[in-house]
Structures are given as C-alpha cells and as structure tokens.
Design a protein around this motif. Structure first.
Motif, PDB file in Angstrom:
ATOM      1  N   LYS A  18      -6.977  -2.181   9.821  1.00 13.25           N
ATOM      2  CA  LYS A  18      -7.422  -3.260  10.709  1.00 13.25           C
ATOM      3  C   LYS A  18      -6.620  -4.538  10.463  1.00 13.25           C
ATOM      4  O   LYS A  18      -6.292  -5.262  11.389  1.00 13.25           O
ATOM      5  N   ASP A  19      -6.361  -4.804   9.204  1.00 12.26           N
ATOM      6  CA  ASP A  19      -5.654  -6.021   8.828  1.00 12.26           C
ATOM      7  C   ASP A  19      -5.091  -5.821   7.431  1.00 12.26           C
ATOM      8  O   ASP A  19      -5.498  -4.905   6.712  1.00 12.26           O
ATOM      9  N   TYR A  20      -4.159  -6.692   7.056  1.00  8.72           N
ATOM     10  CA  TYR A  20      -3.609  -6.635   5.703  1.00  8.72           C
ATOM     11  C   TYR A  20      -3.058  -8.002   5.325  1.00  8.72           C
ATOM     12  O   TYR A  20      -2.830  -8.856   6.179  1.00  8.72           O
ATOM     13  N   ASN A  45      -7.698  -4.040   5.067  1.00 10.31           N
ATOM     14  CA  ASN A  45      -9.019  -3.879   5.630  1.00 10.31           C
ATOM     15  C   ASN A  45      -8.959  -2.566   6.395  1.00 10.31           C
ATOM     16  O   ASN A  45      -8.178  -2.426   7.327  1.00 10.31           O
ATOM     17  N   GLU A  47     -11.355   0.957   7.784  1.00 10.44           N
ATOM     18  CA  GLU A  47     -12.694   1.496   8.069  1.00 10.44           C
ATOM     19  C   GLU A  47     -13.112   2.449   6.960  1.00 10.44           C
ATOM     20  O   GLU A  47     -12.331   3.289   6.528  1.00 10.44           O
ATOM     21  N   PRO A  87      -7.533  -1.396  -0.898  1.00 12.62           N
ATOM     22  CA  PRO A  87      -8.607  -1.821  -0.006  1.00 12.62           C
ATOM     23  C   PRO A  87      -9.277  -3.093  -0.544  1.00 12.62           C
ATOM     24  O   PRO A  87      -9.594  -3.168  -1.737  1.00 12.62           O
ATOM     25  N   ALA A  88      -9.431  -4.081   0.318  1.00 12.35           N
ATOM     26  CA  ALA A  88     -10.135  -5.312  -0.064  1.00 12.35           C
ATOM     27  C   ALA A  88     -11.611  -4.956  -0.157  1.00 12.35           C
ATOM     28  O   ALA A  88     -12.251  -4.678   0.857  1.00 12.35           O
ATOM     29  N   THR A  89     -12.130  -4.913  -1.372  1.00 10.15           N
ATOM     30  CA  THR A  89     -13.509  -4.462  -1.567  1.00 10.15           C
ATOM     31  C   THR A  89     -14.441  -5.559  -2.059  1.00 10.15           C
ATOM     32  O   THR A  89     -15.618  -5.534  -1.734  1.00 10.15           O
ATOM     33  N   LYS A  94     -11.907  -9.854   0.312  1.00 10.12           N
ATOM     34  CA  LYS A  94     -12.153  -9.859   1.754  1.00 10.12           C
ATOM     35  C   LYS A  94     -11.936 -11.254   2.344  1.00 10.12           C
ATOM     36  O   LYS A  94     -11.332 -11.401   3.404  1.00 10.12           O
ATOM     37  N   LEU A  97      -8.222 -12.118   2.360  1.00  8.80           N
ATOM     38  CA  LEU A  97      -7.567 -11.416   3.465  1.00  8.80           C
ATOM     39  C   LEU A  97      -7.842 -12.128   4.786  1.00  8.80           C
ATOM     40  O   LEU A  97      -6.928 -12.375   5.576  1.00  8.80           O
ATOM     41  N   GLU A  98      -9.084 -12.487   4.995  1.00  7.70           N
ATOM     42  CA  GLU A  98      -9.472 -13.163   6.234  1.00  7.70           C
ATOM     43  C   GLU A  98      -8.767 -14.515   6.402  1.00  7.70           C
ATOM     44  O   GLU A  98      -8.391 -14.890   7.500  1.00  7.70           O
TER      45      GLU A  98
END
Length: 170
Positions: A18-20, A45, A47, A87-89, A94, A97-98
């Motif tokens: 979705k994003d990185y 990011n 799924e 994975p941003a966990t 998160k 990343l956003e």
C-alpha cells in the motif's frame, strides 16, 4: 540504487504494497554524513491476511517474476542492493511511514522517514549502531527538537531516550 527504487515503486503501483518509506542508514543520508551500510531498509504498509498475519509471499513472488530471487544476508538483492522489507507494525513505525517526506534518489521519487522519526526508532530499537546514529543526529543538530520530543513523549520513549543520552554524554 535507481533500479532498486523503480522496482519498489512498481510494487506500490501494482498494489502489492500500500505504501512504503525508506528507513535506516540510507534514510539517514538525507540528514547526516554518509556512513557504511550494506542494505536498504524499506518499511512497508501491507495488507494482513485473515487472522492478522502479515505475509510477504505475494511481494516476493512478484519480485521473483521480475528476476529478483537472490538473497544476501537478510535482504533480497535488487540491482545489487540487499533490500529488507519490514512491515510497519508498531505505532511508531506506522506513524513514521504515514508522515514520511517525499525525496528523490537518482531521479526517483521515494518516501523517507524524517530525522525525528529515525531518531525515535533508534531510541526504540536501542542497538549499539542505533545509539551511534542517534549521537550523530544530536551532534549534527539536523532535526527539530520540539518534534522529536513530541514523538518520543507520545510513544513513551522519553525515559529510554534520557538513559541513552546520558551514555552518549559520558
């Protein structure tokens, strides 16, 4: 690095991720003097599957179809760069990343963690190399202190930061 970023951007275009954003030492190059690094940390990011399990199988399958099958240490080799897809966990990852910044690497658009989030992640992870990078940021004064303090406060890292800072100052 150009082809590496192109391959990662293609994953986003295809909806595989979705994003990185780039983190780690390569992201630090935007703020600090370059240091030796052997890999590219790509926070993604993606799924999760049913039950909340995150799997990278579709990502690796897609990259294998593009000819990227060889691993070096923990990273998949893409144009000579071992790339770690992380994975941003955590809430910190998160958020980093956003709020990542848009930059360019060899003419390719890429999202990169800000200095303040890189520093907070260094505090959170706390490995010896993270402490060294944190010390570089502090000495270079290449970050917004108020933003950094806000991030570590919200993510409950202030006490951990103060302990690391004392070690750095001695």
């Amino acid at each position: 690095m150009k082809r590496t970023i192109q391959a990662i951007n293609k994953l986003k275009e295809k909806g595989i991720i979705k994003d990185y954003a780039i983190g780690g030492a390569v992201a630090s190059f935007f703020y600090l003097e370059a240091t030796l690094t052997e890999d590219l940390d790509v926070f993604i990011n993606i799924e999760s599957q049913e039950g909340g399990i995150i799997t990278l199988s579709s990502l690796f399958k897609n990259l294998a179809e593009e000819g990227y099958k060889e691993f070096k240490k923990e990273g998949l080799l893409i144009d000579g760069w071992p790339v770690q897809f992380l994975p941003a966990t955590t809430s910190l990852e998160k958020e980093a990343l956003e709020k990542a910044r848009i930059e360019a690497i060899e003419g390719q658009t890429v999202k990169v963690f800000s200095a303040e989030y890189l520093m907070a992640i260094c505090v959170n992870v706390g490995r010896p190399k993270d402490k060294i990078r944190l010390e570089q940021f502090i000495k270079e004064k290449c970050y917004e202190e108020a933003a950094f303090v806000d991030i570590i406060s919200r993510h409950k890292l202030t006490v951990k930061y103060e302990k690391i800072k004392k070690l750095i100052e001695t």
